[in-house]
Design a protein around this motif. Sequence first.
Motif, mmCIF file in Angstrom:
data_model
loop_
_atom_site.group_PDB
_atom_site.id
_atom_site.type_symbol
_atom_site.label_atom_id
_atom_site.label_comp_id
_atom_site.label_asym_id
_atom_site.label_seq_id
_atom_site.Cartn_x
_atom_site.Cartn_y
_atom_site.Cartn_z
ATOM 1 N N LEU A 197 0.905 -1.239 -0.034
ATOM 2 C CA LEU A 197 -0.093 -0.069 0.045
ATOM 3 C C LEU A 197 0.702 1.300 0.122
ATOM 4 N N ALA A 198 1.789 1.211 0.744
ATOM 5 C CA ALA A 198 2.805 2.409 0.737
ATOM 6 C C ALA A 198 3.279 2.816 -0.575
ATOM 7 N N ARG A 199 3.836 1.639 -1.326
ATOM 8 C CA ARG A 199 4.453 2.103 -2.436
ATOM 9 C C ARG A 199 3.242 2.394 -3.498
ATOM 10 N N VAL A 200 2.131 1.843 -3.380
ATOM 11 C CA VAL A 200 1.077 2.179 -4.456
ATOM 12 C C VAL A 200 0.573 3.723 -4.064
ATOM 13 N N ALA A 201 0.509 4.147 -2.712
ATOM 14 C CA ALA A 201 0.062 5.506 -2.311
ATOM 15 C C ALA A 201 1.314 6.483 -2.910
ATOM 16 N N ALA A 202 2.329 6.342 -2.662
ATOM 17 C CA ALA A 202 3.600 7.083 -2.952
ATOM 18 C C ALA A 202 3.863 7.132 -4.340
ATOM 19 N N ALA A 203 3.421 6.396 -5.193
ATOM 20 C CA ALA A 203 3.368 6.525 -6.630
ATOM 21 C C ALA A 203 2.280 7.386 -7.217
ATOM 22 N N ARG A 204 1.380 7.822 -6.306
ATOM 23 C CA ARG A 204 0.209 8.653 -6.557
ATOM 24 C C ARG A 204 0.426 9.772 -6.001
ATOM 25 N N GLY A 205 1.626 10.115 -5.020
ATOM 26 C CA GLY A 205 1.637 11.303 -4.465
ATOM 27 C C GLY A 205 0.969 11.376 -3.038
ATOM 28 N N LEU A 206 0.532 10.241 -2.598
ATOM 29 C CA LEU A 206 -0.147 10.268 -1.497
ATOM 30 C C LEU A 206 0.152 9.647 -0.230
ATOM 31 N N GLY A 207 -0.081 9.821 0.919
ATOM 32 C CA GLY A 207 0.364 9.156 2.289
ATOM 33 C C GLY A 207 -0.747 8.519 3.131
ATOM 34 N N PRO A 208 -0.449 8.060 4.103
ATOM 35 C CA PRO A 208 -1.243 7.453 4.906
ATOM 36 C C PRO A 208 -2.548 8.214 5.510
ATOM 37 N N GLU A 209 -2.271 9.496 5.404
ATOM 38 C CA GLU A 209 -3.072 10.475 5.972
ATOM 39 C C GLU A 209 -4.340 10.686 4.844
ATOM 40 N N ASP A 210 -4.170 10.054 3.750
ATOM 41 C CA ASP A 210 -5.147 10.439 2.703
ATOM 42 C C ASP A 210 -6.022 9.019 2.202
ATOM 43 N N VAL A 211 -5.807 8.097 3.092
ATOM 44 C CA VAL A 211 -6.105 6.599 2.816
ATOM 45 C C VAL A 211 -7.407 6.204 3.960
ATOM 46 N N VAL A 212 -8.497 5.587 3.283
ATOM 47 C CA VAL A 212 -9.265 4.902 3.952
ATOM 48 C C VAL A 212 -8.963 3.538 3.744
ATOM 49 N N TYR A 213 -8.983 2.636 4.457
ATOM 50 C CA TYR A 213 -8.615 1.179 4.659
ATOM 51 C C TYR A 213 -9.554 0.429 5.239
ATOM 52 N N PHE A 214 -10.327 -0.827 4.388
ATOM 53 C CA PHE A 214 -11.191 -1.661 5.051
ATOM 54 C C PHE A 214 -10.740 -2.998 5.249
ATOM 55 N N GLY A 215 -11.066 -3.704 6.239
ATOM 56 C CA GLY A 215 -10.352 -5.038 6.593
ATOM 57 C C GLY A 215 -10.875 -5.791 7.582
ATOM 58 N N ASP A 216 -10.683 -7.075 7.810
ATOM 59 C CA ASP A 216 -11.344 -7.852 8.593
ATOM 60 C C ASP A 216 -10.570 -9.006 9.393
ATOM 61 N N MET A 217 -9.201 -9.263 8.872
ATOM 62 C CA MET A 217 -8.462 -10.234 9.190
ATOM 63 C C MET A 217 -6.985 -9.924 9.684
ATOM 64 N N PRO A 218 -6.231 -10.714 10.560
ATOM 65 C CA PRO A 218 -4.963 -10.451 10.767
ATOM 66 C C PRO A 218 -4.100 -9.929 9.548
ATOM 67 N N ASN A 219 -4.066 -10.384 8.498
ATOM 68 C CA ASN A 219 -3.177 -9.884 7.477
ATOM 69 C C ASN A 219 -3.501 -8.334 6.907
ATOM 70 N N ASP A 220 -4.491 -7.843 7.618
ATOM 71 C CA ASP A 220 -4.668 -6.461 7.359
ATOM 72 C C ASP A 220 -4.225 -5.532 8.514
ATOM 73 N N VAL A 221 -3.751 -6.073 9.442
ATOM 74 C CA VAL A 221 -3.557 -5.340 10.723
ATOM 75 C C VAL A 221 -1.945 -4.686 10.449
ATOM 76 N N ALA A 222 -1.088 -4.960 9.666
ATOM 77 C CA ALA A 222 0.114 -4.213 9.252
ATOM 78 C C ALA A 222 -0.512 -2.843 8.547
ATOM 79 N N ALA A 223 -1.395 -3.179 7.680
ATOM 80 C CA ALA A 223 -1.797 -1.914 6.844
ATOM 81 C C ALA A 223 -2.506 -1.044 7.528
ATOM 82 N N PHE A 224 -3.473 -1.703 8.643
ATOM 83 C CA PHE A 224 -4.335 -0.696 9.539
ATOM 84 C C PHE A 224 -3.315 0.285 10.386
ATOM 85 N N ASP A 225 -2.160 -0.262 10.841
ATOM 86 C CA ASP A 225 -1.210 0.322 11.614
ATOM 87 C C ASP A 225 -0.449 1.472 10.836
#
Length: 269
Positions: A197-225
């Motif tokens: 996600l960080a790579r995709v956002a950076a390629a668009r000139g965006l950071g975590p403050e620009d993102v809303v992220y939806f998830g439900d399982m432990p493999n989403d926790v790193a992105a949540f953080d």
Amino acid sequence: MSDWRPALIVSDLDGTLLRSDETISDVTLAELGRWEEDGVPLVLATGRPPRWMHGVRERLGGGTAICCNGAVLLDLTEFAVLAEWPLEPADLRAVTGELRRRAPGTWFAVEYGDQFRHEPVYQPRWDVDAPGVAVATLEEMLVQPVAKLLARHEQLPRDAFVELVAEAVGDRATVTNSSSDALAEISARDVTKATGLARVAAARGLGPEDVVYFGDMPNDVAAFDWVREGGGRAVAMAHAHPEVLAAATDVTDTNDEDGVAAFLASLRS
């Protein structure tokens, strides 16, 4: 943050954007379309390999997907792999050897390209007869880089097994889980949905403050953080794993109640 609006919508698939029957509802598609018209695109972040993305592509019509928990970046429009961060053979041999020693009864499978290989005793839960799926020996599976190594145990409880795998792997690779059973998903060191996600956002000139992220399982926790610590919104589904709920900034309805669409609509009101 009541007037906050994202510049990028990112969603997990299974248990999140997809309903239990693996469909995306018309309600959700319509809401995503409204945001797309306003210049806010959707990016998918999933544990699924590219070979499981054809149906999603047909429903969404294109876009970008972070697959295999961050190991593969896929252009859904052209259905082309843009970049990969695989687990190398030396690490595969070390990880599988240590796990086989610590937890007899652990069986392995691998994802690479559009292929899935599993040991004869490994019991796949899905698409056993699908194209690209075949039985192989462990030695045959360890000779080339893979996007994801899967370790399954039929007797141990899920959380206990995933914890055991994480301890055995140490810092050699990244371990997570997105299943209801004892299935550990192992990626290259420091490869997570967050790094993708960080790579995709950076390629668009965006950071975590620009993102809303939806998830439900432990493999989403790193992105949540990553999203939460950077000032964005990390939204857990109502039925999410306790680790996900603990890492969230917000909670929405379940996937079968179109929770993604409901939360996005609330940001527009």
